[in-house]
Scaffold this active site. Structure first.
Site: not given
Ligand code: BES
Ligand code: MN
Ligand code: ZN
Length: 528
Positions: A279, A353
């Site tokens: 990230k 997931r």
């Molecule tokens: N934990 C995150 C989701 C999240 C991100 C919640 C920011 C709240 C704020 C999750 O694991 C994630 O990183 N999801 C990705 C999915 C994507 C790679 C398809 C996302 O939402 O960017």
């Molecule tokens: Mn994630």
């Protein structure tokens, strides 16, 4: 904070402060009227002078008057409707408690539950009062060397009650306190930093809860055991971290029956760096909140155990850290899930997931009455619904309706989203049974589609709480404790409508037999 009931004439009550309501049209609540009378028209005189203003959400603190035993009277103005909405009521409560806190009073009598609120009975209004007051009293100072507010002045809140109401209102106080304990548990776990709140920290939390509550037991399945078991999706996430992951199972048997359990599954990523699909740095600290699904499960189990809810509930928390390392999964890796289905990991940041799908398969062995998973699953959910509602996905309409209604009743809203087959195509993979991402559009929906493929054998719902679980940035940054209120309300409703444990001897029924059992569940407002 300490809560109890008080009966008797209001003007004779010795308190540091009594809270009463006046609507913005200047109509006094019953208690305000009694105090006004005892003080020779004192409150109405001040109103006439214009001291009270005419906007909702204002207040004046009035000091000692002859004829009244209390030191102070806080008069709070609220909206001038005959019946307040839940949100208007909560606004008046929040306003009152902040005025009381800055006054230095430590023993307070509240009468705000006299206000009429849509769909709320007296008990519900007390529960909401306790929730709001506890929220105002909450602060997370665990890691401050010089903690402020360690000894807040406000210590006791009493609620004025009629003598006939005592039993039911005492039950409401117990319910409100149990619920607040659960909400605070979820907040504490959520706010705890990632270097302390590791997967093993959650394991210890579960063990401590099993010690505290006799109706609750726990079982831990280690990362190694999960690997042997074939939970390849869970392991593909956890193996990138030095901290060992676990599947934590808590079983609450509040009813003596062998009834099918309601299962809660919580995403417990104690820190989400994104893994090899790292990230960006900005706000990455907030990914300590990526275990808020798990925190809400711990909170809800706390609340129902405190309430001694008569229900069979199983909680499955999947606890792991998502880290980049030499042992981490890489984009393009293919893993076999516990269900036997294979997944191409196209983005290691879509890890929620992956840990959840194996927990959903594991849940099958309980032959559950329902399974609800709770996860901070997608940033896309925040784009879709913002911070006001959690998203609900389900393979069964009744379950979805129940969750939405529990959210509405408890002021912890959730909103239904589609799970149409058309979206499923987005997660097809040329190399495996499915990919773990579905492209740019409908990100929250395609994540739910992924989960749905592991939840075909029972009634299932998924709550995406990415927007509701914590407040981002700024002075108010912190865990919200959501959706503990929604889940607890849902389980209370389940306990009221559970089928009878054993079939009655079959006498030929003249009228249609009912399957609804009477229950001693705590009172909450009826379905709207
Ligand atoms: N934990 C995150 C989701 C999240 C991100 C919640 C920011 C709240 C704020 C999750 O694991 C994630 O990183 N999801 C990705 C999915 C994507 C790679 C398809 C996302 O939402 O960017
Ligand atoms: Mn994630
Ligand atoms: Zn995540």
């Amino acid at each position: 904070m300490n809560y109890s009931l008080k009966t008797g004439q209001i003007e004779k009550q010795k308190y540091d402060c009594i809270i009463v309501g006046v609507d913005s049209d200047k109509i006094l609540s019953p208690s305000a009227k009694s105090l006004d009378k005892a003080g020779n028209g004192w409150i109405s005189k001040l109103i006439k002078q214009g001291d009270l203003g005419d906007k909702a959400g204002q207040s004046v603190m009035l000091y000692k008057q002859p004829g009244i035993a209390a030191e102070r009277i806080l008069v709070v103005t609220h909206d001038e409707t005959k019946k307040l909405s839940l949100n208007q009521y909560k606004k008046a409560l929040r306003h009152a408690i902040s005025a009381v806190k800055s006054s230095g009073a430590d023993k307070v009598l509240s009468t705000l539950h006299e206000l009429e609120v849509n769909d709320l009975d007296e008990s519900d209004k007390l529960i909401e009062s306790i929730k709001v007051f506890e929220q105002a009293a909450y602060s997370y100072n665990e890691f401050k060397s010089k903690a402020k507010n360690k000894n807040p002045s406000l210590k006791q809140v009493h609620f004025l009650a009629g003598t006939g109401q005592k039993a039911s209102l005492q039950k409401a106080i117990d319910t409100g306190m149990a619920l607040s304990k659960g909400i605070n548990k979820a907040k504490d776990l959520g706010n705890c930093p990632g270097n302390v709140c590791t997967p093993n920290y959650l394991v210890d939390e579960a063990k401590a809860m099993a010690k505290r509550y006799t109706a609750l037991t726990c079982k831990i399945i280690s990362e190694k055991q999960l690997e042997r078991m074939g939970a390849g999706a869970f392991v593909s996430v956890s193996k990138g971290s030095d901290q060992p992951g676990s599947m934590i199972i808590m079983e609450y048997k509040g009813s003596k029956t062998d009834a099918k359990p309601h299962v809660l599954v919580g995403k417990g990523i104690t820190f989400d760096t994104g893994g090899i699909s790292l990230k960006p740095g900005a706000s990455m600290d907030e990914m300590k909140y990526d275990m808020c699904g798990a925190a809400s499960v711990f909170g809800t189990m706390t609340a129902i155990a405190e309430m001694k809810l008569s229900l069979h509930v199983v909680a499955i928390v999947v606890a792991a850290e998502n880290m980049p390392s030499g042992g981490a999964s890489k984009p393009g890796d293919i893993v076999k899930t516990l269900s036997g289905q294979t997944v191409e990991i196209l983005n290691t940041d879509a890890e929620g997931r992956l840990v959840l799908c194996d927990a959903l398969t594991y849940a099958e062995r309980y032959k559950p009455a329902s399974v609800v998973d709770i996860a901070t699953l997608t940033g896309a959910c925040v784009v879709a619904l913002g911070h006001h509602a959690s998203a609900v996905y389900s393979n069964q309409q009744t379950l979805s309706d129940k969750l939405v209604s529990a959210g509405e009743q408890s002021g912890d809203r959730a909103w239904p989203m589609p799970l149409w087959d058309e979206y499923q195509e987005q997660i097809n993979s040329p190399f495996a049974d499915m990919g773990n991402i579905g492209g740019r559009s409908a990100g929250s929906i395609t994540a739910a589609c992924f989960l749905s493929r592991f939840a075909k054998k029972y009634h299932w719902a998924h709550l995406d709480i990415a927007g509701s679980a914590w407040v981002s940035g700024g002075a108010k940054k912190g865990s919200t404790g959501r959706p503990v209120s929604l889940l607890t309300q849902y389980l209370i409703d389940c306990s009221k409508n559970k089928p009878k444990a054993k079939a009655q001897p079959k006498a030929k029924p003249k009228a249609k037999a009912t399957t609804v059992a009477k229950s001693k569940a705590p009172s909450r407002r009826k379905k709207a």
